[in-house]
Scaffold this motif. Structure first.
Motif, PDB file in Angstrom:
ATOM      1  N   GLN A   2       0.853  -1.176   0.000  1.00  0.00           N
ATOM      2  CA  GLN A   2       0.000   0.000   0.000  1.00  0.00           C
ATOM      3  C   GLN A   2       0.894   1.232   0.000  1.00  0.00           C
ATOM      4  OE1 GLN A   2      -2.416  -0.317   3.495  1.00  0.00           O
ATOM      5  NE2 GLN A   2      -3.910  -1.622   2.495  1.00  0.00           N
ATOM      6  N   ILE A   3       0.446   2.254  -0.720  1.00  0.00           N
ATOM      7  CA  ILE A   3       1.202   3.494  -0.810  1.00  0.00           C
ATOM      8  C   ILE A   3       0.251   4.655  -0.585  1.00  0.00           C
ATOM      9  CG2 ILE A   3       2.644   4.953  -2.275  1.00  0.00           C
ATOM     10  CD1 ILE A   3       3.408   2.417  -3.830  1.00  0.00           C
ATOM     11  N   GLN A   4       0.637   5.568   0.310  1.00  0.00           N
ATOM     12  CA  GLN A   4      -0.131   6.777   0.577  1.00  0.00           C
ATOM     13  C   GLN A   4       0.796   7.968   0.482  1.00  0.00           C
ATOM     14  OE1 GLN A   4      -1.523   6.120   4.555  1.00  0.00           O
ATOM     15  NE2 GLN A   4      -3.251   4.865   3.909  1.00  0.00           N
ATOM     16  N   ALA A   5       0.269   9.090   0.029  1.00  0.00           N
ATOM     17  CA  ALA A   5       1.084  10.302  -0.075  1.00  0.00           C
ATOM     18  C   ALA A   5       0.363  11.474   0.573  1.00  0.00           C
ATOM     19  CB  ALA A   5       1.380  10.620  -1.533  1.00  0.00           C
ATOM     20  N   ASN A   6       1.116  12.266   1.311  1.00  0.00           N
ATOM     21  CA  ASN A   6       0.599  13.467   1.957  1.00  0.00           C
ATOM     22  C   ASN A   6       1.642  14.567   1.857  1.00  0.00           C
ATOM     23  OD1 ASN A   6      -1.889  12.370   3.085  1.00  0.00           O
ATOM     24  ND2 ASN A   6      -0.530  11.174   4.395  1.00  0.00           N
ATOM     25  N   ARG A   7       1.173  15.749   1.600  1.00  0.00           N
ATOM     26  CA  ARG A   7       2.074  16.898   1.524  1.00  0.00           C
ATOM     27  C   ARG A   7       2.324  17.459   2.919  1.00  0.00           C
ATOM     28  NH1 ARG A   7       2.596  21.075  -2.981  1.00  0.00           N
ATOM     29  NH2 ARG A   7       4.033  22.545  -2.047  1.00  0.00           N
ATOM     30  N   LYS A   8       3.606  17.718   3.220  1.00  0.00           N
ATOM     31  CA  LYS A   8       3.983  18.374   4.474  1.00  0.00           C
ATOM     32  C   LYS A   8       4.907  19.516   4.108  1.00  0.00           C
ATOM     33  CE  LYS A   8       3.426  14.724   7.823  1.00  0.00           C
ATOM     34  NZ  LYS A   8       4.031  13.959   8.897  1.00  0.00           N
ATOM     35  N   GLY A   9       4.370  20.707   4.023  1.00  0.00           N
ATOM     36  CA  GLY A   9       5.159  21.869   3.631  1.00  0.00           C
ATOM     37  C   GLY A   9       5.620  21.739   2.198  1.00  0.00           C
ATOM     38  N   GLU A  10       6.940  21.807   1.998  1.00  0.00           N
ATOM     39  CA  GLU A  10       7.528  21.702   0.659  1.00  0.00           C
ATOM     40  C   GLU A  10       7.857  20.268   0.268  1.00  0.00           C
ATOM     41  OE1 GLU A  10       8.015  24.129  -1.673  1.00  0.00           O
ATOM     42  OE2 GLU A  10       6.846  25.392  -0.350  1.00  0.00           O
ATOM     43  N   ALA A  11       7.502  19.309   1.140  1.00  0.00           N
ATOM     44  CA  ALA A  11       7.836  17.907   0.876  1.00  0.00           C
ATOM     45  C   ALA A  11       6.583  17.070   0.670  1.00  0.00           C
ATOM     46  CB  ALA A  11       8.649  17.333   2.032  1.00  0.00           C
ATOM     47  N   LEU A  12       6.714  16.076  -0.176  1.00  0.00           N
ATOM     48  CA  LEU A  12       5.683  15.064  -0.350  1.00  0.00           C
ATOM     49  C   LEU A  12       6.168  13.833   0.398  1.00  0.00           C
ATOM     50  CD1 LEU A  12       3.034  14.262  -1.803  1.00  0.00           C
ATOM     51  CD2 LEU A  12       4.472  13.293  -3.606  1.00  0.00           C
ATOM     52  N   VAL A  13       5.422  13.415   1.405  1.00  0.00           N
ATOM     53  CA  VAL A  13       5.783  12.236   2.183  1.00  0.00           C
ATOM     54  C   VAL A  13       4.998  11.057   1.618  1.00  0.00           C
ATOM     55  CG1 VAL A  13       5.812  11.172   4.460  1.00  0.00           C
ATOM     56  CG2 VAL A  13       6.238  13.634   4.233  1.00  0.00           C
ATOM     57  N   VAL A  14       5.734  10.074   1.128  1.00  0.00           N
ATOM     58  CA  VAL A  14       5.126   8.892   0.517  1.00  0.00           C
ATOM     59  C   VAL A  14       5.366   7.715   1.453  1.00  0.00           C
ATOM     60  CG1 VAL A  14       5.082   7.374  -1.476  1.00  0.00           C
ATOM     61  CG2 VAL A  14       5.548   9.803  -1.791  1.00  0.00           C
ATOM     62  N   ARG A  15       4.286   7.189   2.014  1.00  0.00           N
ATOM     63  CA  ARG A  15       4.368   6.093   2.978  1.00  0.00           C
ATOM     64  C   ARG A  15       4.211   4.761   2.249  1.00  0.00           C
ATOM     65  NH1 ARG A  15       0.595   7.184   7.522  1.00  0.00           N
ATOM     66  NH2 ARG A  15       2.348   8.467   8.158  1.00  0.00           N
ATOM     67  N   LEU A  16       5.227   3.904   2.401  1.00  0.00           N
ATOM     68  CA  LEU A  16       5.199   2.564   1.812  1.00  0.00           C
ATOM     69  C   LEU A  16       4.906   1.565   2.920  1.00  0.00           C
ATOM     70  CD1 LEU A  16       8.452   2.911  -0.308  1.00  0.00           C
ATOM     71  CD2 LEU A  16       6.123   3.175  -1.100  1.00  0.00           C
ATOM     72  N   MET A  17       3.906   0.713   2.683  1.00  0.00           N
ATOM     73  CA  MET A  17       3.502  -0.251   3.708  1.00  0.00           C
ATOM     74  C   MET A  17       3.384  -1.641   3.095  1.00  0.00           C
ATOM     75  SD  MET A  17       0.615   2.233   5.334  1.00  0.00           S
ATOM     76  CE  MET A  17       0.215   2.808   3.692  1.00  0.00           C
ATOM     77  N   GLY A  18       3.920  -2.630   3.802  1.00  0.00           N
ATOM     78  CA  GLY A  18       3.867  -4.002   3.316  1.00  0.00           C
ATOM     79  C   GLY A  18       5.211  -4.431   2.778  1.00  0.00           C
ATOM     80  N   LEU A  32       4.144   5.440  -7.573  1.00  0.00           N
ATOM     81  CA  LEU A  32       5.136   6.450  -7.195  1.00  0.00           C
ATOM     82  C   LEU A  32       5.385   7.440  -8.323  1.00  0.00           C
ATOM     83  CD1 LEU A  32       7.657   4.168  -5.282  1.00  0.00           C
ATOM     84  CD2 LEU A  32       6.097   5.859  -4.278  1.00  0.00           C
ATOM     85  N   ASP A  33       5.475   6.945  -9.543  1.00  0.00           N
ATOM     86  CA  ASP A  33       5.681   7.842 -10.685  1.00  0.00           C
ATOM     87  C   ASP A  33       4.509   8.808 -10.840  1.00  0.00           C
ATOM     88  OD1 ASP A  33       8.132   6.750 -11.212  1.00  0.00           O
ATOM     89  OD2 ASP A  33       7.514   5.687 -13.026  1.00  0.00           O
ATOM     90  N   SER A  34       3.302   8.346 -10.589  1.00  0.00           N
ATOM     91  CA  SER A  34       2.126   9.217 -10.668  1.00  0.00           C
ATOM     92  C   SER A  34       2.205  10.327  -9.628  1.00  0.00           C
ATOM     93  CB  SER A  34       0.848   8.400 -10.475  1.00  0.00           C
ATOM     94  OG  SER A  34      -0.285   9.234 -10.531  1.00  0.00           O
ATOM     95  N   PHE A  35       2.585   9.974  -8.391  1.00  0.00           N
ATOM     96  CA  PHE A  35       2.741  10.993  -7.349  1.00  0.00           C
ATOM     97  C   PHE A  35       3.810  12.011  -7.746  1.00  0.00           C
ATOM     98  CE2 PHE A  35       1.244   7.600  -4.226  1.00  0.00           C
ATOM     99  CZ  PHE A  35      -0.019   8.135  -4.082  1.00  0.00           C
ATOM    100  N   ILE A  36       4.927  11.526  -8.260  1.00  0.00           N
ATOM    101  CA  ILE A  36       6.036  12.407  -8.641  1.00  0.00           C
ATOM    102  C   ILE A  36       5.624  13.349  -9.766  1.00  0.00           C
ATOM    103  CG2 ILE A  36       8.329  12.438  -9.714  1.00  0.00           C
ATOM    104  CD1 ILE A  36       8.882   9.799  -8.109  1.00  0.00           C
ATOM    105  N   GLU A  37       4.930  12.829 -10.757  1.00  0.00           N
ATOM    106  CA  GLU A  37       4.537  13.629 -11.910  1.00  0.00           C
ATOM    107  C   GLU A  37       3.488  14.689 -11.573  1.00  0.00           C
ATOM    108  OE1 GLU A  37       3.394  10.754 -14.853  1.00  0.00           O
ATOM    109  OE2 GLU A  37       5.422   9.924 -14.933  1.00  0.00           O
ATOM    110  N   HIS A  38       2.728  14.462 -10.512  1.00  0.00           N
ATOM    111  CA  HIS A  38       1.632  15.377 -10.185  1.00  0.00           C
ATOM    112  C   HIS A  38       1.896  16.257  -8.973  1.00  0.00           C
ATOM    113  CE1 HIS A  38      -0.420  12.330 -12.710  1.00  0.00           C
ATOM    114  NE2 HIS A  38      -0.970  13.421 -13.200  1.00  0.00           N
ATOM    115  N   THR A  39       3.139  16.337  -8.539  1.00  0.00           N
ATOM    116  CA  THR A  39       3.440  17.188  -7.391  1.00  0.00           C
ATOM    117  C   THR A  39       4.307  18.371  -7.804  1.00  0.00           C
ATOM    118  OG1 THR A  39       4.236  17.230  -5.111  1.00  0.00           O
ATOM    119  CG2 THR A  39       5.541  15.962  -6.665  1.00  0.00           C
ATOM    120  N   ASP A  40       4.164  19.438  -7.045  1.00  0.00           N
ATOM    121  CA  ASP A  40       5.037  20.591  -7.243  1.00  0.00           C
ATOM    122  C   ASP A  40       5.994  20.748  -6.055  1.00  0.00           C
ATOM    123  OD1 ASP A  40       3.207  21.359  -5.332  1.00  0.00           O
ATOM    124  OD2 ASP A  40       2.799  23.320  -6.209  1.00  0.00           O
TER     125      ASP A  40
END
Length: 102
Positions: A2-18, A32-40
């Protein structure tokens, strides 16, 4: 996996589980590529606290995302690995190119 992503300030925190292994690598790359492509964000922090196992395919996933991030002028870091994952990251040399946080 499972992968979850949350923005914390200027960083995108991507939590990998399992388990991040050859069975889950393709799914992880896609998500992960989708998160990277859609973040600023300027940095992506891979939160590994919930990762229970990682093999060489998992190392490849992280290394590939590092290359993608640096090509976009972004930073990558690794956060909160458990003892086993920390050892894998040390032996693989990923800490030589990605900063460890926490």
């Amino acid at each position: 996996m499972q992968i979850q992503a949350n923005r914390k300030g200027e960083a995108l925190v991507v939590r990998l589980m399992g388990e991040l292994d050859h069975h889950s690598a393709k799914q992880a790359i896609t998500e992960l590529d989708s998160f990277i492509e859609h973040t600023d964000c300027k940095e992506v922090c891979f939160d590994l606290k919930g990762l229970t196992m990682m093999d060489s395919s998992g190392i490849g996933v992280l290394l590939g995302r590092y290359k993608k991030l640096t090509a976009r002028g972004m930073k990558a870091s690794l956060c909160q690995p458990n003892r086993t994952i920390d050892r894998v990251l040390q032996l693989s040399g990923l800490y030589q190119i990605m900063r460890k946080v926490g």
